[in-house]
Design a protein around this motif. Structure first.
Motif, short mmCIF file in Angstrom:
data_model
loop_
_atom_site.label_atom_id
_atom_site.label_comp_id
_atom_site.label_asym_id
_atom_site.label_seq_id
_atom_site.Cartn_x
_atom_site.Cartn_y
_atom_site.Cartn_z
N ARG A 26 0.82 -1.22 0.00
CA ARG A 26 0.00 0.00 0.00
C ARG A 26 0.86 1.27 0.00
NH1 ARG A 26 -4.27 2.64 3.67
NH2 ARG A 26 -6.00 3.01 2.25
N LYS A 27 1.99 1.19 0.67
CA LYS A 27 2.84 2.39 0.74
C LYS A 27 3.35 2.74 -0.67
CE LYS A 27 6.76 4.13 3.44
NZ LYS A 27 7.97 3.97 2.62
N ALA A 28 3.81 1.70 -1.35
CA ALA A 28 4.35 1.94 -2.70
C ALA A 28 3.25 2.43 -3.63
CB ALA A 28 4.96 0.64 -3.25
N VAL A 29 2.08 1.81 -3.50
CA VAL A 29 0.97 2.20 -4.39
C VAL A 29 0.51 3.63 -4.05
CG1 VAL A 29 -1.44 1.72 -4.99
CG2 VAL A 29 0.20 -0.16 -4.88
N ARG A 30 0.54 3.97 -2.76
CA ARG A 30 0.13 5.34 -2.40
C ARG A 30 1.09 6.36 -3.02
NH1 ARG A 30 0.55 5.49 2.82
NH2 ARG A 30 -1.56 4.85 3.35
N GLU A 31 2.37 6.05 -2.96
CA GLU A 31 3.35 6.98 -3.53
C GLU A 31 3.19 7.10 -5.04
OE1 GLU A 31 6.55 6.22 0.01
OE2 GLU A 31 7.09 5.54 -2.02
N ALA A 32 3.01 5.94 -5.67
CA ALA A 32 2.85 5.95 -7.14
C ALA A 32 1.58 6.72 -7.52
CB ALA A 32 2.78 4.52 -7.67
N THR A 33 0.52 6.53 -6.72
CA THR A 33 -0.75 7.21 -7.01
C THR A 33 -0.59 8.72 -6.83
OG1 THR A 33 -1.91 5.25 -6.21
CG2 THR A 33 -3.23 7.24 -6.45
N MET A 65 -2.79 -3.57 -11.88
CA MET A 65 -2.71 -2.11 -11.72
C MET A 65 -1.60 -1.80 -10.72
SD MET A 65 -6.70 -0.81 -11.58
CE MET A 65 -6.37 0.96 -11.50
N ASP A 66 -1.02 -0.62 -10.85
CA ASP A 66 0.00 -0.24 -9.88
C ASP A 66 -0.35 1.07 -9.17
OD1 ASP A 66 0.39 1.53 -11.89
OD2 ASP A 66 2.49 1.00 -12.29
N ARG A 67 -1.50 1.62 -9.52
CA ARG A 67 -1.97 2.82 -8.82
C ARG A 67 -3.44 2.66 -8.43
NH1 ARG A 67 0.42 6.36 -13.41
NH2 ARG A 67 0.27 4.30 -14.33
N GLY A 68 -3.79 3.25 -7.30
CA GLY A 68 -5.14 3.04 -6.78
C GLY A 68 -6.06 4.21 -7.08
N LEU A 69 -7.05 4.38 -6.23
CA LEU A 69 -8.10 5.37 -6.46
C LEU A 69 -7.93 6.61 -5.60
CD1 LEU A 69 -10.93 2.75 -6.43
CD2 LEU A 69 -10.69 4.44 -8.26
N VAL A 70 -8.37 7.72 -6.16
CA VAL A 70 -8.50 8.96 -5.39
C VAL A 70 -10.00 9.23 -5.28
CG1 VAL A 70 -8.06 11.44 -5.37
CG2 VAL A 70 -6.31 9.87 -6.25
N ALA A 71 -10.50 9.38 -4.05
CA ALA A 71 -11.93 9.65 -3.87
C ALA A 71 -12.15 11.15 -3.76
CB ALA A 71 -12.43 8.95 -2.61
N ALA A 72 -13.21 11.63 -4.41
CA ALA A 72 -13.51 13.06 -4.36
C ALA A 72 -14.93 13.25 -3.83
CB ALA A 72 -13.40 13.66 -5.76
N ASN A 84 -13.90 8.29 6.00
CA ASN A 84 -12.65 7.96 5.30
C ASN A 84 -11.41 8.21 6.16
OD1 ASN A 84 -14.65 8.18 3.18
ND2 ASN A 84 -12.94 8.01 1.77
N ARG A 85 -11.25 9.45 6.61
CA ARG A 85 -10.00 9.87 7.26
C ARG A 85 -9.71 9.09 8.54
NH1 ARG A 85 -10.24 15.13 4.78
NH2 ARG A 85 -10.21 14.55 2.57
N PRO A 86 -10.71 8.92 9.45
CA PRO A 86 -10.39 8.22 10.69
C PRO A 86 -9.93 6.78 10.46
CG PRO A 86 -12.55 9.29 10.84
CD PRO A 86 -12.10 9.40 9.42
N HIS A 87 -10.19 6.24 9.27
CA HIS A 87 -9.82 4.84 9.01
C HIS A 87 -8.75 4.75 7.92
CE1 HIS A 87 -13.02 3.40 11.63
NE2 HIS A 87 -13.70 4.44 11.16
N ASP A 88 -8.01 5.83 7.75
CA ASP A 88 -6.93 5.84 6.75
C ASP A 88 -7.41 5.37 5.38
OD1 ASP A 88 -5.25 6.74 8.77
OD2 ASP A 88 -4.54 4.73 9.28
N GLU A 89 -8.64 5.71 5.04
CA GLU A 89 -9.27 5.41 3.74
C GLU A 89 -9.61 3.93 3.55
OE1 GLU A 89 -10.03 8.05 2.04
OE2 GLU A 89 -8.63 9.54 2.84
N VAL A 110 -8.43 2.72 -1.99
CA VAL A 110 -8.57 4.18 -2.01
C VAL A 110 -7.37 4.72 -1.24
CG1 VAL A 110 -10.03 6.13 -1.35
CG2 VAL A 110 -11.08 3.96 -2.02
N LEU A 111 -6.58 5.56 -1.90
CA LEU A 111 -5.33 5.99 -1.28
C LEU A 111 -5.39 7.41 -0.76
CD1 LEU A 111 -3.40 3.73 -1.18
CD2 LEU A 111 -4.38 3.61 -3.43
N ALA A 112 -6.33 8.16 -1.27
CA ALA A 112 -6.46 9.56 -0.81
C ALA A 112 -7.87 10.02 -1.09
CB ALA A 112 -5.47 10.44 -1.60
#
Ligand SMILES: NC(=O)c1ccc[n+]([C@@H]2O[C@H](COP(=O)([O-])OP(=O)(O)OC[C@H]3O[C@@H](n4cnc5c(N)ncnc54)[C@H](O)[C@@H]3O)[C@@H](O)[C@H]2O)c1
Ligand SMILES: O=P(O)(O)OC[C@@H](O)[C@@H](O)[C@H](O)[C@H](O)CO
Length: 544
Positions: A26-33, A65-72, A84-89, A110-112
């Motif tokens: 997840r860390k790598a995917v978050r950075e790539a995302t 896939m190597d990148r995840g989702l951004v929720a808006a 979302n935020r209290p549970h680190d997405e 969901v990474l962000a």
């Protein structure tokens, strides 16, 4: 145990309790995302967590896939703050199968998450391929945007105005390609989004607030595509029984919240197993290999047929029938309604007799088989905590899709006989009866939110339930109409503005030749307590 990064470090705790966990780094995917996001999803609601987010996780797990989702979230940011935020997405997807078994998956794709303001830079990035939407049918409206038209892309306040503002940034960054993918239950959903974007682009260009090429960009399909989609997966609001399962496992902090904007959200989502996502394959900046997660990519014509089959015939109209009559008859659960013979018979009538003859087989899904499964497996699933009250939300925005398309087909085809329609007019009349906010026992009933509530209330306020004198003081009008079973000229006049409103029904019901039948059914059901049941029963016995 808590659902967050820290809690998920103890993988054994979760696996011992039967949770399927994300397998990817997840860390790598978050950075790539962060460096190169490919997919932003607008509308961080329940269906998003249950379907696209889970599908992306499958592909991340498989290394496809190597990148995840951004929720808006631009409508109800309380969802992000409280869920979302209290549970680190992270969220937990609980799949409730019809055989009573349960599958629990921790979804970490969901990474962000951001408010719409936070997307400005992302929309300028080359990597961005998809902006998708599940923002409800009413989310695409442009009414009330006059100020936005005058203020321009940077100062837009309405939802669609802000999305158009983001697209303008992408245009300025070099006319970069993107697919704008509506996944809402609207007919031709891609066009709804395109129309909104085109309206803003047109007004801003006209008012000298945007570069002239912007309108051209928005309408150039090789740059900005608006693929049509059909999405299907019954995803009820988070249920108490499901919360109990999670709490018995030892999870804490999972309680659902109801936000000030009336969104029912939780760090978990509950859904059925069955799912379909049929998408027009039109992605100008490329796309991930989503077919490997079961998405069905096809042409526009096939999507249209699939969507008409599901949204206009084999699922959603039946849902709306259960919504209005379920509320009137005091039901709280869809599966319970399926045991009610009168309701089951109404659904069969609307589905097999009235709807199916107007459907064209999409080829990729068989309409009759789909309808059979809806009626015998999906709606009756007792483990799914779905309620008529959820489905009754915003009904005024749904009728023209769920019933209007079929009525239009009957108006247009010489092979379809409008006179055969009984179930559909009964549901439309049932909705008007529902809007009286009195159930079939004559008790006041709370209505689900609807953007047309006030307007409808004003149109119907003079009509009150017959045989219910005690209601008089509630409405306080001296010119009360109390239907007594047979429609008189006053009732007809009172209903005329509603029944002729093509914005609600998709057609003027007078022109369609259905207004009289709807008026008769409504008058009968409004004649007094117990009359909804009696009318339904009579239809089931072929007496209507
Ligand atoms: N839940 C399902 O079973 C299901 C299945 C298929 C399709 N859908 C589609 O997805 C939509 C959302 O369903 P959900 O279950 O996620 O609902 P939800 O209540 O969990 O979430 C609704 C989302 O829409 C946003 N929203 C609401 N009103 C808005 C507005 N006026 N403008 C912009 N955004 C708005 C909310 O902020 C939230 O993000 C449905 O309306 C439907 O079109 C739902
Ligand atoms: O989500 P809505 O409000 O458009 O409609 C309520 C339900 O009919 C809908 O959510 C269905 O569950 C869904 O369309 C099934 O795929």
């Amino acid at each position: 145990m808590e659902l967050n990064e820290k809690g998920l470090r103890e993988r054994k705790w979760w696996t011992e309790r039967g949770y399927k966990l994300p397998e990817f780094d997840r860390k790598a995917v978050r950075e790539a995302t962060g460096r190169g996001p490919v997919w932003v999803h607008f509308g961080a609601g329940n269906i998003f967590r249950a379907f696209p987010a889970r599908a992306v996780q499958e592909l991340l797990d498989q290394g496809i896939m190597d990148r995840g989702l951004v929720a808006a979230e631009g409508y109800d940011t309380e969802i992000l703050e409280r869920v979302n935020r209290p549970h680190d997405e992270y969220s937990v997807l609980v799949t409730l199968k019809a055989d009573g078994t349960v599958e629990k998956t921790v979804v970490g794709s969901v990474l962000a998450s951001y408010g719409l303001d936070g997307l400005k830079e992302i929309f300028t990035m080359d990597s961005l391929q998809i902006a998708s939407f599940t923002i409800t049918e009413k989310g695409y409206g442009v009414s009330g945007a006059e100020e936005d038209f005058k203020n321009g892309p940077d100062r837009a306040k309405t939802y669609m105005g802000q999305v158009a503002g983001l697209l303008y940034r992408r245009f300025l960054a070099g006319r970069k390609p993107i697919a704008m993918v509506s996944m809402d239950n609207c007919s031709h959903n891609g066009d709804r989004l395109l129309e909104a974007m085109e309206t803003f682009a047109g007004k801003w260009c006209e008012n000298g607030l945007a570069d002239r090429g912007f309108l051209e960009y928005v309408t150039d399909r090789s740059r900005v595509a608006f693929p049509w989609t059909m999405i299907d997966k019954i995803t009820p609001r988070p249920g108490q029984d499901v919360l109990k399962i999670l709490e018995e496992d030892g999870l804490t902090g999972m309680e659902p919240v109801v936000t000030a904007k009336n969104t029912y959200a939780a760090p978990f989502v509950n859904a059925e197993e069955c799912e379909y996502l049929v998408i027009e394959d039109d992605f100008p900046n490329g796309r991930p290999a989503l077919e490997k997660a079961g998405f069905l990519f096809t042409d526009r014509e096939t999507v249209e047929k699939a969507e008409k089959m599901k949204v206009c015939t084999c699922l959603n109209p039946l849902h709306t029938a259960l919504a209005v009559f379920g509320c009137l008859l005091g039901y709280k659960k869809i599966s319970e309604e399926m045991k009610d013979r009168d309701l089951a018979s109404l659904l069969r009538r609307i589905g097999y007799e009235e709807g199916l003859p107007a459907v064209t087989d999409p080829g990729i899904l068989d309409p009759r088989e789909f309808l059979d499964t809806v009626l015998t497996v999906r709606f009756p699933n007792p483990f799914l905590p779905d309620s008529p009250q959820r489905i009754a939300t915003d009904t005024s925005q749904k009728l023209f899709v769920r019933f209007g398309e079929t009525i239009k087909a009957y108006m247009e085809s010489p092979d379809l006989d409008m006179d055969r329609l009984r179930g559909i007019p009964l549901v439309l009349a049932g909705w008007l009866r529902y809007r009286m906010a009195v159930d079939d026992d004559g008790r006041l009933m709370e209505l689900s939110p609807d953007p047309m509530a006030e307007r409808l209330g004003r149109r119907l306020e003079r009509i009150q339930l017959g045989g219910c004198l005690q209601m008089e003081h509630i409405r306080g009008s001296e010119h009360v109409l109390r239907p007594e079973g047979v429609p008189g000229p006053e009732i007809r006049e009172a209903l005329r503005p509603v029944l002729s409103d093509a914005a609600v029904f998709g057609v003027d019901l007078f022109k369609a030749g259905l207004a009289d039948r709807v008026t008769e059914y409504f008058t009968e059901m409004a004649a007094g307590p117990g009359m909804v049941r009696r009318t339904l029963h009579a239809l089931g016995k072929g007496e209507k």
